[in-house]
Design an enzyme around this catalytic site. Structure first.
Site, PDB file in Angstrom:
ATOM      1  N   TYR A   1      44.324  35.041  49.513  1.00 27.82           N
ATOM      2  CA  TYR A   1      42.881  34.763  49.520  1.00 27.82           C
ATOM      3  C   TYR A   1      42.433  34.343  50.916  1.00 27.82           C
ATOM      4  CZ  TYR A   1      38.705  31.837  48.387  1.00 27.82           C
ATOM      5  OH  TYR A   1      37.464  31.228  48.348  1.00 27.82           O
TER       6      TYR A   1
ATOM      7  N   LYS B   1      40.002  36.466  53.429  1.00 28.91           N
ATOM      8  CA  LYS B   1      38.738  35.860  53.882  1.00 28.91           C
ATOM      9  C   LYS B   1      38.720  35.785  55.414  1.00 28.91           C
ATOM     10  CE  LYS B   1      36.316  33.956  50.298  1.00 28.91           C
ATOM     11  NZ  LYS B   1      35.017  34.490  49.845  1.00 28.91           N
TER      12      LYS B   1
ATOM     13  N   TYR C   1      53.475  29.945  45.471  1.00 28.99           N
ATOM     14  CA  TYR C   1      52.350  29.038  45.680  1.00 28.99           C
ATOM     15  C   TYR C   1      52.677  28.068  46.809  1.00 28.99           C
ATOM     16  CZ  TYR C   1      48.156  26.459  44.865  1.00 28.99           C
ATOM     17  OH  TYR C   1      46.915  25.908  45.041  1.00 28.99           O
TER      18      TYR C   1
END
Ligand SMILES: NC(=O)c1ccc[n+]([C@@H]2O[C@H](COP(=O)([O-])OP(=O)(O)OC[C@H]3O[C@@H](n4cnc5c(N)ncnc54)[C@H](O)[C@@H]3O)[C@@H](O)[C@H]2O)c1
Length: 354
Positions: A162, A166, A311
């Site tokens: 992400y 971005k 993660y």
């Protein structure tokens, strides 16, 4: 002023729409996949809604026509749910770069000002976290728009899909500014909180939304509040109302706000996720006048179990907001306890639990 507002039924979009439609000088062409949060605006005379995927082939053709009629484009449409960053990284990269870069091309072709919501996640992890200096040196963790390096983890840690997408979009926007004189403003939101953020799991939907809704769901469903990796990550929580004040000022001050990148956050509201969970259960105890909530279970969970493999979290996000304060004559005012109380009260009333 005519605005094309993409993602108008999301959390930020619905609050921005509420603010802009209070004034008579805005006409809004809104697009979203759904209309749940904005159904009450559908009859408004200054609001024209299209329910569609902005990037689907046929709707993109109508978007191309509509863009010629507007003064500016505000892009809030994106997949922005941390639970998807490492589990559906392809969709995340498509939504936050591959698909949306076409909107940037359109703005450049038609000479339209693009106000784009990026993210403070593009800063990645702080340099302090790599030097392990326990945040002794402020210059290693205070996030400045045009100075701080953007530090992300290895490719196998797909959580960065992400932030990286971005970041590339920000670079793409800037490249269009440099080569094709595109006017842009990039907003880097720092954890906006408020009513209608995401959905309450188990009550309004299934899955894993962002942290505020996860903790609220746990309190309402009488389940433990899970602290990912000990809940050490620190965030500066910003009221959606302060955030919308800033966005409104960006729109209304093109003379200063064009071609800038702004951190929009509240430096007075820094908490660890553990402190956030504790604050939320105290507010429940206060609103229900029931001290039992002070002992609502808070449990630690490994991120691999909560989010899956790959993660990794940003450790701390403390922004420098002086650019927004000076340019926009803006400062965030609402303190964290008030933000949480307003939001919790809103959901309890919405679900007839207060
Ligand atoms: N809320 C925050 O604190 C925060 C923090 C960092 C970044 N952001 C960024 O701000 C923007 C808005 O965030 P939000 O919190 O309102 O998110 P949100 O998920 O509540 O809203 C996004 C909206 O975009 C719509 N959408 C997504 N893809 C679409 C498509 N292809 N066509 C049409 N509509 C589409 C969704 O249906 C949703 O209503 C996002 O780009 C997000 O990455 C928000």
């Amino acid at each position: 002023m005519i605005i094309l507002l993409l993602g108008c039924s999301g959390f930020i979009g619905s609050h921005l729409l509420t603010r802009l439609l209070k004034k008579d000088n805005y006409r809004i062409f809104g697009w979203d996949l759904e209309s749940k949060k904005i159904d009450h605006f559908l009859p408004s005379k200054n609001f024209y809604f299209t329910q569609a995927d902005v990037l689907a082939k046929d709707s993109f053709e109508s978007l191309k026509k509509q863009i010629t009629d507007v003064d500016m484009v505000i892009n809030l449409a994106a997949i922005c749910n941390p639970a998807m960053y490492n589990t559906r990284p392809l969709d995340v990269i498509k939504s936050n770069f591959l698909d949306v870069h076409q909107i940037v091309d359109l703005c450049a072709t038609h000479g339209k000002w693009l106000i784009h919501a990026s993210t403070s996640e593009i800063y990645g992890r702080t340099l302090s976290s790599y030097y392990n200096d326990n945040y002794a040196d402020k210059s290693l963790y205070i996030l400045k728009e045009d100075q701080t390096p953007l530090v992300m983890g290895p490719i196998r840690n797909q959580r960065w899909s992400y932030a990286c997408a971005k970041q590339l979009l920000e670079r793409y926007i800037y490249a269009h500014h440099y080569e094709n004189s595109l006017d842009f403003t990039i907003i880097r939101p720092l954890n906006f909180f408020g009513p209608e953020m995401d959905y309450i799991p188990g009550i309004e939907g299934d899955g894993t939304p962002r942290v505020l809704a996860c903790f609220l769901g746990a309190l309402l469903n009488n389940e433990p509040m899970y602290l990912v990796d000990g809940g050490r990550a620190r965030r500066t929580i910003t009221s959606i109302h302060d955030a919308i004040d800033a966005i409104e000022k960006i729109i209304e001050r093109p003379g200063v706000s064009k071609n800038k990148i702004y951190n929009i956050g509240n430096v007075n509201n820094e908490v660890s996720m553990k402190e956030l969970a504790e604050k939320m259960r105290s507010i429940f105890a206060k609103l229900y006048d029931n001290a039992d909530y002070l002992n609502h279970p808070i449990e630690e969970m490994d991120s691999k179990i909560f989010y899956g493999e790959g993660y990794e979290d940003c450790d701390r996000r403390m922004p420098d907001i002086s650019l927004a304060m000076n340019d926009l004559d803006w400062s965030p005012k609402i303190l964290i306890n008030d933000i949480l109380e307003e939001t919790i009260r809103y959901y309890l009333k919405k679900h007839n639990k207060l």
